[in-house]
Enzyme design. Structure first.
Site, short mmCIF file in Angstrom:
data_model
loop_
_atom_site.label_atom_id
_atom_site.label_comp_id
_atom_site.label_asym_id
_atom_site.label_seq_id
_atom_site.Cartn_x
_atom_site.Cartn_y
_atom_site.Cartn_z
N ARG A 98 50.23 62.78 30.33
CA ARG A 98 49.73 64.08 29.80
C ARG A 98 48.39 64.60 29.18
O ARG A 98 47.74 65.19 30.28
CB ARG A 98 50.62 63.38 28.28
CG ARG A 98 50.81 65.25 27.89
CD ARG A 98 49.75 65.54 26.95
NE ARG A 98 49.43 64.93 26.13
CZ ARG A 98 48.14 65.48 25.29
NH1 ARG A 98 47.21 66.78 25.55
NH2 ARG A 98 47.19 64.78 24.26
N ASP A 99 47.32 63.51 28.75
CA ASP A 99 45.67 64.12 28.18
C ASP A 99 45.54 63.46 29.79
O ASP A 99 44.60 64.74 29.87
CB ASP A 99 45.28 63.27 27.63
CG ASP A 99 44.42 64.16 26.57
OD1 ASP A 99 43.98 65.17 27.20
OD2 ASP A 99 43.87 63.39 25.73
N CYS A 139 39.35 67.67 27.15
CA CYS A 139 39.99 68.89 26.24
C CYS A 139 39.67 70.23 26.92
O CYS A 139 38.58 70.70 26.98
CB CYS A 139 39.38 69.70 25.08
SG CYS A 139 40.06 70.88 23.78
N ASN A 158 39.09 61.11 28.52
CA ASN A 158 38.82 60.03 27.68
C ASN A 158 38.65 59.03 27.26
O ASN A 158 37.80 58.49 28.66
CB ASN A 158 40.69 59.55 27.45
CG ASN A 158 41.82 61.17 27.51
OD1 ASN A 158 41.03 61.83 25.75
ND2 ASN A 158 41.95 62.03 27.76
#
Length: 301
Positions: A12-13, A236, A245
Site C-alpha cells: 500500500r504505502d 508521501c 518508509n
C-alpha cells in the site's frame, strides 16, 4: 527481551507512488509470501478512488485473492465512508483511517480542515459500529514540512478524541522524516501514560537517515508496534522530499541482533526484498538486502 510486532505496508504505502503499475498477480504473490514471515499485520491495499491512486485500483481483487494466514491481520487504508463500505465487503480485518495533526498538511493531503476530517472519520467510526476494528493513522505528528513543529499537546488532543470514539489503535506517523530520537522518547512516554489501553504503533520515514535510531528510541521507551516497508519503499506524495518508509528488514535485523523477539523470518524477508528491484524497475533503499546479515560470514581472501 520484549516482543516487538511489525506491520508491513509495502503493497500500500510502498507501492502507491510507484510510476509503473505493479500487476495484481505480483501484489497477491508478494502479500502471500509476506504472510509467512511472521508479521502481526499487513496493510494490503487502500480502498480509495482509482483516479486518486491508480496503483491501487485493484484493491477489491487483491483482497479477494490473497491467502489469509491465521494470526495475521490484513488491514486496509480507508479514506471515507465509501471506502469503509468496500473494505467491509472485502472482509478486511482492520480499517485504517487517516488524517493529519497539521492543518497545513491536512489541507494539502486531504483538501479538508482538521475539523472536517475528524467529522468525516467520526462518521465512518459510527457506521462501522464496532463490527471491524479501527486504527487511525495520524500524519505529521513529529513535524510538518509546511508549518514546522507540531505541538505534543495537539497530537495528544487529536489522539484522545479518536480514542474517545472507541477506536482500537492509533499510528503516530513521522510523515516527512522530521523526528529525532529525543522527540520520539518524549512522544512515546506521553502516549503510553495518557492512552494506556490503546494499541499504539509508530510509523517512521528515513528521509534524514534517523529512521532506525527513532525505532530504537521508541522500543527503549516501551513501544512494541511499528510499521515498516519492505526495501524501504514508499513516501508521501504530498510531502516534499519525503523519501521512503523505514525499511522493514533493516529494522527487524537490527532488533534481532540486539536480542529482541520480533518473531520474524529475516532470511525470508531479505529474499523477498532482493526481488523488489525487478518488480518496481529500480533500486530500493534497503541496506541489509544488499550487504547481508551481520551473521553472514565470508571466506577469507
Amino acid at each position: 527481551m520484549t516482543r516487538i510486532y511489525f506491520n508491513e505496508v509495502v503493497t500500500r504505502d510502498g507501492f502507491q507512488i510507484e510510476p509503473n503499475f505493479i500487476s495484481t498477480d505480483a501484489k497477491v504473490a508478494l502479500i502471500d509470501a509476506l504472510s509467512l514471515c511472521g508479521y502481526a499485520k499487513i496493510e494490503a491495499t487502500s480502498f480509495t478512488s482509482p483516479k486518486a491512486i491508480p496503483m491501487l485500483r485493484d484493491a477489491d481483487e487483491v483482497m479477494g485473492r490473497i491467502q489469509r494466514v491465521p494470526g495475521v491481520e490484513y488491514t486496509v487504508l480507508v479514506p471515507n465512508l465509501r471506502g469503509a463500505e468496500r473494505a467491509m465487503e472485502a472482509k478486511a480485518d482492520e480499517l485504517n483511517l487517516v488524517m493529519s495533526t497539521s492543518e497545513a498538511h491536512n489541507l494539502a493531503n486531504l483538501r479538508m480542515t482538521r475539523a472536517q476530517s475528524f467529522a468525516a472519520l467520526a462518521g465512518v467510526v459510527r457506521y462501522v459500529d464496532g463490527q471491524t476494528p479501527i486504527n487511525v493513522s495520524l500524519s505529521t505528528c513529529f513535524g510538518c514540512p509546511m508549518a514546522g513543529d507540531v505541538a505534543l499537546a495537539d497530537v495528544l488532543g487529536v489522539a484522545r478524541r479518536f480514542v474517545d470514539l472507541g477506536v482500537r489503535g492509533l499510528t503516530l506517523c513521522d510523515t516527512t522524516g522530521m523526528a529525532h530520537p529525543l522527540q520520539v522518547t518524549r512522544m512515546a512516554e506521553a502516549l503510553q501514560q495518557q492512552l494506556p489501553n490503546t494499541q499504539l504503533t509508530l510509523h517512521f520515514h528515513n528521509t534524514r537517515g534517523m529512521g532506525l535510531a527513532n525505532i530504537l528510541a521508541a522500543v527503549q521507551s516501551g513501544i512494541t508496534r511499528f510499521d515498516g516497508s519492505l526495501g524501504g519503499l514508499g513516501g508521501c506524495p504530498y510531502a516534499p522530499g519525503a523519501s521512503g518508509n523505514v525499511c522493514s528488514e533493516d529494522a527487524i535485523h537490527m532488533l534481532d541482533a540486539m536480542g529482541y523477539d520480533t518473531g520474524m523470518d529475516v532470511a525470508q524477508l531479505i529474499k523477498l526484498a532482493r526481488q523488489l528491484p525487478q518488480m518496481v524497475g529500480h533500486e530500493v533503499p534497503g541496506q541489509v538486502a544488499k550487504a547481508g546479515r551481520i551473521t553472514d560470514l565470508h571466506p577469507a581472501p
